[in-house]
Structure formats: C-alpha cells, structure tokens
Design a protein around this motif. Sequence first.
Motif, PDB file in Angstrom:
ATOM      1  N   ALA A  95       0.838  -1.206   0.000  1.00 38.14           N
ATOM      2  CA  ALA A  95       0.000   0.000   0.000  1.00 38.14           C
ATOM      3  C   ALA A  95       0.867   1.247   0.000  1.00 38.14           C
ATOM      4  CB  ALA A  95      -0.911  -0.011   1.224  1.00 38.14           C
ATOM      5  N   THR A  96       2.056   1.148   0.602  1.00 34.02           N
ATOM      6  CA  THR A  96       2.923   2.332   0.705  1.00 34.02           C
ATOM      7  C   THR A  96       3.221   2.910  -0.680  1.00 34.02           C
ATOM      8  OG1 THR A  96       3.956   1.242   2.582  1.00 34.02           O
ATOM      9  CG2 THR A  96       5.067   3.188   1.738  1.00 34.02           C
ATOM     10  N   GLN A  97       3.547   2.030  -1.625  1.00 33.80           N
ATOM     11  CA  GLN A  97       3.856   2.539  -2.972  1.00 33.80           C
ATOM     12  C   GLN A  97       2.610   3.140  -3.613  1.00 33.80           C
ATOM     13  OE1 GLN A  97       3.656   0.111  -6.364  1.00 33.80           O
ATOM     14  NE2 GLN A  97       3.422   2.161  -7.234  1.00 33.80           N
ATOM     15  N   ALA A 119      -1.660   9.816  12.477  1.00 30.46           N
ATOM     16  CA  ALA A 119      -1.787   9.230  11.141  1.00 30.46           C
ATOM     17  C   ALA A 119      -0.623   8.287  10.879  1.00 30.46           C
ATOM     18  CB  ALA A 119      -1.770  10.326  10.089  1.00 30.46           C
ATOM     19  N   TYR A 120      -0.876   7.311  10.051  1.00 30.73           N
ATOM     20  CA  TYR A 120       0.194   6.429   9.586  1.00 30.73           C
ATOM     21  C   TYR A 120       1.298   7.302   8.995  1.00 30.73           C
ATOM     22  CZ  TYR A 120       2.605   2.582   7.388  1.00 30.73           C
ATOM     23  OH  TYR A 120       3.574   1.681   7.022  1.00 30.73           O
ATOM     24  N   ASP A 121       2.542   6.866   9.156  1.00 28.43           N
ATOM     25  CA  ASP A 121       3.635   7.826   8.965  1.00 28.43           C
ATOM     26  C   ASP A 121       4.057   8.112   7.528  1.00 28.43           C
ATOM     27  OD1 ASP A 121       4.786   5.381   8.506  1.00 28.43           O
ATOM     28  OD2 ASP A 121       6.537   5.705   9.786  1.00 28.43           O
ATOM     29  N   ILE A 164      -8.167   9.431   4.276  1.00 26.05           N
ATOM     30  CA  ILE A 164      -8.795   8.795   5.439  1.00 26.05           C
ATOM     31  C   ILE A 164      -8.226   7.386   5.599  1.00 26.05           C
ATOM     32  CG2 ILE A 164     -10.935  10.130   5.388  1.00 26.05           C
ATOM     33  CD1 ILE A 164     -12.282   7.672   4.049  1.00 26.05           C
ATOM     34  N   ASN A 165      -8.405   6.826   6.766  1.00 23.98           N
ATOM     35  CA  ASN A 165      -7.867   5.490   7.045  1.00 23.98           C
ATOM     36  C   ASN A 165      -8.820   4.787   8.014  1.00 23.98           C
ATOM     37  OD1 ASN A 165      -5.205   4.376   9.251  1.00 23.98           O
ATOM     38  ND2 ASN A 165      -6.153   3.242   7.589  1.00 23.98           N
ATOM     39  N   THR A 166      -9.470   3.745   7.525  1.00 20.29           N
ATOM     40  CA  THR A 166     -10.360   2.961   8.382  1.00 20.29           C
ATOM     41  C   THR A 166     -10.282   1.490   7.984  1.00 20.29           C
ATOM     42  OG1 THR A 166     -12.622   2.710   9.238  1.00 20.29           O
ATOM     43  CG2 THR A 166     -12.458   3.341   6.941  1.00 20.29           C
ATOM     44  N   GLU A 198      -7.421   1.535   3.204  1.00 19.78           N
ATOM     45  CA  GLU A 198      -8.278   0.486   3.783  1.00 19.78           C
ATOM     46  C   GLU A 198      -7.496  -0.818   3.978  1.00 19.78           C
ATOM     47  OE1 GLU A 198     -12.113   0.294   1.773  1.00 19.78           O
ATOM     48  OE2 GLU A 198     -12.191   2.477   1.549  1.00 19.78           O
ATOM     49  N   VAL A 199      -6.221  -0.678   4.344  1.00 17.49           N
ATOM     50  CA  VAL A 199      -5.396  -1.890   4.413  1.00 17.49           C
ATOM     51  C   VAL A 199      -5.893  -2.905   5.453  1.00 17.49           C
ATOM     52  CG1 VAL A 199      -3.279  -0.798   3.530  1.00 17.49           C
ATOM     53  CG2 VAL A 199      -3.656  -0.905   5.994  1.00 17.49           C
ATOM     54  N   TYR A 200      -6.667  -2.429   6.432  1.00 11.02           N
ATOM     55  CA  TYR A 200      -7.180  -3.371   7.456  1.00 11.02           C
ATOM     56  C   TYR A 200      -8.661  -3.703   7.227  1.00 11.02           C
ATOM     57  CZ  TYR A 200      -2.818  -2.100   9.715  1.00 11.02           C
ATOM     58  OH  TYR A 200      -1.477  -1.890   9.983  1.00 11.02           O
TER      59      TYR A 200
HETATM   60  C1  LIG Z   1      -2.571   2.344   7.782  1.00  9.62           C
HETATM   61  C2  LIG Z   1      -1.515   1.725   6.956  1.00  9.62           C
HETATM   62  N1  LIG Z   1      -1.413   2.076   5.666  1.00  9.62           N
HETATM   63  C3  LIG Z   1      -0.475   1.549   4.862  1.00  9.62           C
HETATM   64  C4  LIG Z   1       0.434   0.620   5.340  1.00  9.62           C
HETATM   65  C5  LIG Z   1       1.476   0.065   4.418  1.00  9.62           C
HETATM   66  O1  LIG Z   1       1.120  -1.174   3.901  1.00  9.62           O
HETATM   67  P1  LIG Z   1       2.163  -2.040   3.060  1.00  9.62           P
HETATM   68  O2  LIG Z   1       3.019  -2.777   4.039  1.00  9.62           O
HETATM   69  O3  LIG Z   1       1.324  -2.916   2.206  1.00  9.62           O
HETATM   70  O4  LIG Z   1       2.980  -1.072   2.250  1.00  9.62           O
HETATM   71  C6  LIG Z   1       0.377   0.226   6.678  1.00  9.62           C
HETATM   72  C7  LIG Z   1       1.352  -0.717   7.232  1.00  9.62           C
HETATM   73  O5  LIG Z   1       1.568  -0.820   8.418  1.00  9.62           O
HETATM   74  C8  LIG Z   1      -0.630   0.789   7.507  1.00  9.62           C
HETATM   75  O6  LIG Z   1      -0.745   0.440   8.788  1.00  9.62           O
END
Ligand SMILES: Cc1ncc(COP(=O)(O)O)c(C=O)c1O
Length: 380
Positions: A95-97, A119-121, A164-166, A198-200
């Motif tokens: 997801a990071t990329q 927020a996620y970093d 957003i992140n949920t 929405e990674v979770y």
């Molecule tokens: C909220 C959130 N977004 C994105 C990521 C990144 O996911 P990925 O490891 O698939 O790059 C993480 C990983 O911890 C995360 O917690």
Amino acid sequence: MQISPKLNNVETSIFSVMSALANKHNAINLSQGFPNFKSDQKLIDAVSKAMNSGYNQYAPMAGNLELRKAIAKKFELLYNTSYHPEVEITVTAGATQAIFTIISTFVRPGDEVIIFKPAYDCYEPAITLNGGKPITIPLKAPSYNIDWNLVEQAINDHTKMIIINTPHNPSGTTLCQTDLLKLQELTNNTNIIILSDEVYEHIIFDGAQHQSVCLFKQLKARSFITASFGKTFHNTGWKVGYTCAPKELMEAFRNVHQFNVFSVHHPTQKGLADYLAEHSHYQTLSSFYQDKRDTFLKLIKDSRFTWTPSKGTYFQVLDFSDITSEKDTDFAKRLTVEKGIASIPLSVFNTHERDDKVLRFCFAKTGDTLKMAADILNRI
Ligand SMILES: Cc1ncc(COP(=O)(O)O)c(C=O)c1O
C-alpha cells in the motif's frame, strides 16, 4: 559539493527504532505491526508453484490480470460494487507505494492535503516531497472521532486531497456510515480526491461492517482505495497490495506508476490470484483477530492499564496515565529496556507530538507471545 535533498529533518521511523531496541534488549516485540506466525502454507505453495511454472518475468504493468480479476470479484462479493479489472485496478508494491504514487500523481506545489492525526507515517513525507501542504486535523483520545466541523473549516480552493484510514492505525478505531456520508456531503461538487487507506478492511470486530468508500456512489467516483495483502495474509514482507479507482483517476495513476515501479513481483501475484479464489481465506480474518484481541485483553484485565477495545486492525491502544506521568516515548523505551516489552508511543503520530499517555501494542502474535507479554504488563 552542496547537496540539497528535497526531504529533510526525517528521523528514523519509530517502527525501526523500537524494533531495534527490542532486538538489542531481547524484548517481546509488540511494537512494529507484523504477525509472528506463518502465512498459510497453501499460499506459500501457490507462490512456489507459480515460480516453478514460469511466472518469473515482468508482470503486466497494471498487474497479473488473473489477480486483478480476483480482486474485482472480491469487491462484488463484499461490497456489491464493481471495479473493472482491466482499467480500474492496479497491483502495487504494498500500500505504501500506492499511497506515494497517488499523492505524486496529483499533488502540486501549494496544494493542500487534509490528513487526520495520529496518522500512519508515510502520508506526510509524500505530500511534502511533492510540494504539497499537509493540513492536519487532530483526532482526540480516547474516541479518535473525526470532528467534521473542523474538516468543513479546513476545506478551501487549495484542497486537493483528503486522506482517510479505516480501520485506523494507530488507534484501532473505525469510521462509521455517518462519517462517510459527511465526507460525501462535504466533497460533493468539489474537485477533491479521496485517498482511502483500507489496508485493514478485513480486520474489523464485534460484527461491524467495514465502511469502504466504494459503498457510497459519489465518494467512489472521486476515490482511490489502497489495500495490502501483507496485512490480510500474514506476509508483510512480501509488499504486495493494490489500488482501485474509477478509470480516469486510474489512468492518471498508471502514468506515474509505470515509471516508478512498472510492475510488481510476478510469482507472488499469480500465487495470490489462485489463493483468493477461496473466499474464506479473507472472510475468517476478523474472527481470527478478534479472538487474539479478546485473549490479550482478558490476560491483562488485572493490569493497571486502561483501554477501549480495538474496533479493527491488529493494534490495541493502552492508556498508562494511572501508572506514570512520564512522556510516552520515555515510558515506551523504559518498558523495552527494563521490562522486556516493546510498544509504539502514540505521540510520534501526532501533531506537535501531543502526548495522550497511550501506547500501541500489536496483538498479531501467537498465544504464547501474548501470554508472555501479558505477564510483563500485569507486573507494571
Ligand atoms: C494504515 C496503513 N497504511 C499503509 C500501510 C502500508 O502497507 P504495506 O506494508 O502494504 O505497504 C500500513 C502498514 O503498516 C498501515 O498500517
């Protein structure tokens, strides 16, 4: 020679810092978010089979088509909505990329991007690197609810994107239908793009339904969803995920994606495509992690920490204000060095490092590890 890098004052990520400290002091590591149990052998076999069957050259730029079709099927089954596998889904290196590429595709110097802190970093550096301005809105402990009045006040002609992140990392809270409806109302008739992390999505508890942006027609039309197989199938080290968005947005995304990654590890994609055909592989994840959450909380019920049970993700936030008035960063380091348990202090995710006296613990661990961790936490 004078170098002038675009991104400065970047400290080593807290995840690396705490994991290194945990290793050095042989502490139980509940800091960084990764499972300490194996991915399903069937998935490992499927990836090995793909390697042995010749899936070893470049995958198509947008991703292995079988995998994109399997992802599209998942959207139909779970959310009764469709993304076209050929033009609306792209497989990414985690997801990071996807997040970095989405931000790079759209954010220009001077553009504002609204994010919610903690927020996620990875959001903020990507915005800054592209010349954008992060506009931070605080989420207050212990509920971490979004104050939509603040969002309304923050939106202006420079607002390019809202992230957003949920379910939410680090707080373990989730957005509800009312939140998404409010977001839809506020962005209606604007050019704002939504990045919905929405990674979770498959880790949500107590019978709640994940509120994906794709469930809301007008939001879906302006949104990217980012997802991570690492979170879903216990292999964060594989770094394979995907993003979906309506065709026009996805075309713009791929223009950048093809020059910063081009394509992602092919045998893993083929293995995931085969594995996704069995839907129970992700449908049982919430109950799997809910059991772990409940086990962990039961084990520490007599400790001096206080909490609201996590609603999603594999993180539990614990309030230590009844134990000490130390700074959360100091307390987290002391717990690692002196007591042998590593966590993440939440202030590092907050604007001006606001310290709510809470630590984040990852419960994606075996029963034995959770028991050993609880024994320590009960003695603090
Ligand atoms: C909220 C959130 N977004 C994105 C990521 C990144 O996911 P990925 O490891 O698939 O790059 C993480 C990983 O911890 C995360 O917690």
